[in-house]
Design a protein around this motif. Structure first.
Motif, PDB file in Angstrom:
ATOM      1  N   PRO A  58       0.830  -1.214   0.000  1.00  0.00           N
ATOM      2  CA  PRO A  58       0.000   0.000   0.000  1.00  0.00           C
ATOM      3  C   PRO A  58       0.861   1.259   0.000  1.00  0.00           C
ATOM      4  O   PRO A  58       1.883   1.345   0.695  1.00  0.00           O
ATOM      5  CB  PRO A  58      -0.806  -0.131   1.292  1.00  0.00           C
ATOM      6  N   PHE A  59       0.440   2.227  -0.807  1.00  0.00           N
ATOM      7  CA  PHE A  59       1.152   3.505  -0.959  1.00  0.00           C
ATOM      8  C   PHE A  59       0.263   4.596  -0.374  1.00  0.00           C
ATOM      9  O   PHE A  59      -0.847   4.828  -0.854  1.00  0.00           O
ATOM     10  CB  PHE A  59       1.422   3.762  -2.448  1.00  0.00           C
ATOM     11  N   TYR A  60       0.749   5.260   0.658  1.00  0.00           N
ATOM     12  CA  TYR A  60      -0.099   6.159   1.437  1.00  0.00           C
ATOM     13  C   TYR A  60       0.136   7.640   1.129  1.00  0.00           C
ATOM     14  O   TYR A  60      -0.440   8.494   1.792  1.00  0.00           O
ATOM     15  CB  TYR A  60       0.133   5.923   2.928  1.00  0.00           C
ATOM     16  N   GLU A  61       0.948   7.959   0.141  1.00  0.00           N
ATOM     17  CA  GLU A  61       1.320   9.354  -0.067  1.00  0.00           C
ATOM     18  C   GLU A  61       0.381  10.104  -1.006  1.00  0.00           C
ATOM     19  O   GLU A  61       0.384  11.336  -1.010  1.00  0.00           O
ATOM     20  CB  GLU A  61       2.764   9.432  -0.593  1.00  0.00           C
ATOM     21  N   ALA A 244      -5.350   7.305   6.212  1.00  0.00           N
ATOM     22  CA  ALA A 244      -5.478   8.664   6.747  1.00  0.00           C
ATOM     23  C   ALA A 244      -4.324   8.995   7.686  1.00  0.00           C
ATOM     24  O   ALA A 244      -3.731  10.084   7.621  1.00  0.00           O
ATOM     25  CB  ALA A 244      -6.817   8.815   7.470  1.00  0.00           C
ATOM     26  N   ARG A 245      -3.970   8.048   8.538  1.00  0.00           N
ATOM     27  CA  ARG A 245      -2.897   8.291   9.505  1.00  0.00           C
ATOM     28  C   ARG A 245      -1.548   8.462   8.805  1.00  0.00           C
ATOM     29  O   ARG A 245      -0.811   9.420   9.069  1.00  0.00           O
ATOM     30  CB  ARG A 245      -2.841   7.127  10.486  1.00  0.00           C
ATOM     31  N   PHE A 252       2.768  16.102   7.055  1.00  0.00           N
ATOM     32  CA  PHE A 252       3.381  16.858   8.148  1.00  0.00           C
ATOM     33  C   PHE A 252       4.901  16.847   8.006  1.00  0.00           C
ATOM     34  O   PHE A 252       5.566  17.856   8.240  1.00  0.00           O
ATOM     35  CB  PHE A 252       2.968  16.265   9.494  1.00  0.00           C
ATOM     36  N   ARG A 253       5.452  15.718   7.594  1.00  0.00           N
ATOM     37  CA  ARG A 253       6.900  15.621   7.406  1.00  0.00           C
ATOM     38  C   ARG A 253       7.369  16.552   6.291  1.00  0.00           C
ATOM     39  O   ARG A 253       8.399  17.227   6.421  1.00  0.00           O
ATOM     40  CB  ARG A 253       7.289  14.175   7.098  1.00  0.00           C
ATOM     41  N   LEU A 254       6.607  16.634   5.202  1.00  0.00           N
ATOM     42  CA  LEU A 254       6.948  17.543   4.118  1.00  0.00           C
ATOM     43  C   LEU A 254       6.950  18.989   4.588  1.00  0.00           C
ATOM     44  O   LEU A 254       7.782  19.800   4.178  1.00  0.00           O
ATOM     45  CB  LEU A 254       5.956  17.389   2.956  1.00  0.00           C
ATOM     46  N   PHE A 255       5.974  19.323   5.436  1.00  0.00           N
ATOM     47  CA  PHE A 255       5.836  20.695   5.903  1.00  0.00           C
ATOM     48  C   PHE A 255       6.931  21.067   6.894  1.00  0.00           C
ATOM     49  O   PHE A 255       7.466  22.181   6.855  1.00  0.00           O
ATOM     50  CB  PHE A 255       4.462  20.888   6.555  1.00  0.00           C
ATOM     51  N   SER A 256       7.291  20.143   7.756  1.00  0.00           N
ATOM     52  CA  SER A 256       8.134  20.481   8.897  1.00  0.00           C
ATOM     53  C   SER A 256       9.615  20.266   8.672  1.00  0.00           C
ATOM     54  O   SER A 256      10.448  20.834   9.383  1.00  0.00           O
ATOM     55  CB  SER A 256       7.697  19.671  10.127  1.00  0.00           C
TER      56      SER A 256
END
Length: 554
Positions: A58-61, A244-245, A252-256
């Motif tokens: 599964p790819f969650y991005e 979703a998680r 969040f990782r991309l943003f932070s």
């Protein structure tokens, strides 16, 4: 045939001629193009069109819409580069026609044509329609969703006539929300976040005037949630809340923090838009200043576009991961503002001043120099290697055997001629001729540059690795990139579904009792790895910075 239909067909033909030929002329590029194409290929292989997979996990991005488009094309044309890039070519044609109709509605027929031409003839907006990345559809859906909401507010407040705004308020809200929902299911809720930020800034700058009611905004939001809630709901019912998680954690990782080395300085996207959106960016700068705009709804639309531009630019300047296409939604306001400047030049409301001339010369000169210097430097590879990064991988990349004929200077010479003619005609106020020459000539320049350079760039950067993966097609082997991340081992090996879960265990591939041969690839910067020390792993070759190994099943 009416005028709008005729020019829509013309733009469709022009878009098809520029965007569709040679889509499969060069391999997909790691990461994004191969990543997305592989997700779509695995949809076809697995027959699972509800869940996105990569490496058959599964790819969650990303949500699935763009992969649905690619998988449709792969069902028609096979898992090829052409099929992976064709959806964006079609998106490009749709975008040109949409901008023509929107521009015609707002400012008239001439404005619509120039807007479409400015988009076609600016560098990165054009390039993205010949790629296999998600953003062209994503941006179009966000923009269309916002435009329909703007029209709803105009209808409610009576800002524009019924001849311009032909539908009812709720109709525009539903269409806009639904289209925005397509953006959400293409790349995620950031589509909704961007529109909300634009609406919030506009509301504050309007001194908290309710341009739509809270009930209308809720209706718009519900329309935007129809598709995404349906898909997210099915995903959650079938597989729980994992998507979703993981999706929220990824964003969040991309943003932070910079993700996968995609760091950059705060002004990164300013430079990217200035150079990447050339030549539209040069004219857009002038439209940030005062302009005489006759009608109130035209002034309002310019205001909306300025807000959209700054929201996107500031938002993704704050985001720590700096990637070129993060600010690509700005292409719509940039080309709109450029078209405002061009039509004001045409009507002699403003002058073609030294700042505009200098912008064309400086930024255009960068492209001219780059496309002329690169093939010349290719014949002085010793000099190139002395000024390039001195790490072993880069130096080996530059050893690639690439045939430079000398004809590669033609795009640069072509652009030089285009810039000279354009500046001359702008200076003489022959604006119609200058606009067609500049943006039409730039579209040709981009095409020529792709023809002459992109295959050679691919040959230097990744072709050796991709040829290694292609040799594994049809062979019953495992293929593994060791020490670096690549999606090539999946797409270019035409990897079948994984039947042995041990495959995902690197230690088993290196030391375990394997059931079939393993082919490894690594970069030559990684030294003294287990690949070099384990006795049953043999080095089979190396090429342009990539080193190949094989472990045989006993």
């Amino acid at each position: 045939m009416n005028q709008k239909l005729f020019y829509s067909l013309v733009l469709a033909v022009v878009g098809a001629l520029f965007f569709i030929p040679f889509l499969g002329g060069v391999r997909l590029f790691d990461w994004d193009e191969i990543n997305f194409a592989e997700c779509s290929r695995e949809m076809v292989v697995l027959g699972d069109y509800l869940r996105v997979h990569i490496d058959f996990k599964p790819f969650y991005e990303k949500p699935p819409f763009f992969f649905w488009c690619q998988s449709l094309m792969m069902n028609l044309f096979g898992p090829t580069e052409f099929a992976a890039r064709l959806p964006n070519a079609i998106c490009g044609i749709i975008t040109l026609i949409y901008l023509y109709h929107l521009g015609s509605k707002l400012h008239g027929h001439r404005f619509g044509l120039i807007w479409a031409l400015a988009y076609l003839g600016s560098v990165t907006p054009h390039l993205y329609f010949r790629s296999g990345i998600i953003d062209p559809f994503f941006n179009l859906f966000i923009f269309g969703g916002l435009v329909n909401l703007i029209f709803a507010s105009w209808k409610r407040e009576g800002i524009a006539s019924n001849l311009l705004i032909t539908r009812g308020v709720w109709n525009y809200l539903f269409i806009g929300g639904f289209v925005l929902g397509m953006g959400i299911i293409t790349k995620g809720p950031v589509a909704y976040l961007i529109v909300c930020l634009v609406l919030g800034i506009y509301w504050m700058l309007s001194r908290f005037r309710w341009f739509i009611t809270p009930a209308q905004f809720i209706f718009y939001s519900l329309a935007a949630s129809l598709l995404s809630v349906t898909w997210y709901g099915i995903e959650t019912l079938q597989h729980g809340a994992t998507f979703a998680r993981e999706f929220l954690s990824y964003n969040f990782r991309l943003f932070s923090q910079p993700d996968a080395g995609h760091a950059g300085f705060p002004g990164y996207h300013f430079i990217i838009l200035l150079v990447g959106c050339f030549p539209a960016s040069i004219f857009a700068i002038r439209a940030f200043g005062s302009l005489f705009i006759e009608r109130s709804y035209q002034r309002e639309f310019r205001r909306w576009m300025l807000i959209l531009f700054w929201v996107v630019l500031i938002l993704f300047s704050v985001v720590q991961s700096k990637i070129v296409h993060y600010s690509s939604l700005c292409y719509f306001p940039v080309t709109y503002l450029a078209t405002l400047t061009l039509t004001h030049l045409e009507d002699r409301k403003i002058q073609f001043n030294n700042w505009l001339r200098a912008g064309l010369i400086i930024v255009g000169g960068v492209f001219v120099l780059a496309t002329i210097a690169l093939p010349i430097l290719a014949h002085r590879m010793d000099l190139v290697k002395s000024i390039a990064d001195q790490d072993a991988f880069t130096q080996a990349n530059l050893n690639a055997s690439i045939n430079w004929t000398g004809w590669e200077v033609l795009p640069g010479i072509w652009l030089f001629i285009i810039l000279v003619l354009t500046i001359r005609w702008f200076s003489r106020y022959e604006v119609n001729r200058a606009v067609v020459t500049l943006f039409g000539g730039m579209a040709v320049f981009i095409t020529l540059t792709l023809w002459f350079f992109i295959g050679r760039i691919e040959g230097i950067s990744q072709a050796a690795a991709m040829r290694f993966f292609e040799r594994a097609q049809g062979q019953n082997v495992y293929v593994k990139a060791y020490g670096y991340r690549s999606y090539g081992p999946f797409f270019y090996t035409r990897k079948p579904p994984v039947t042995n879960p041990n495959y995902y265990n690197d230690n088993w591939l290196l030391r375990g009792k394997i059931d079939k041969d393993v082919w490894f690839i690594k970069k030559n910067t990684d030294r003294n790895t287990p690949l070099d020390s384990l006795p049953d792993i043999q080095k089979t070759g190396s090429e342009n910075g990539f080193v190949f190994y094989r472990r045989r099943a006993r």
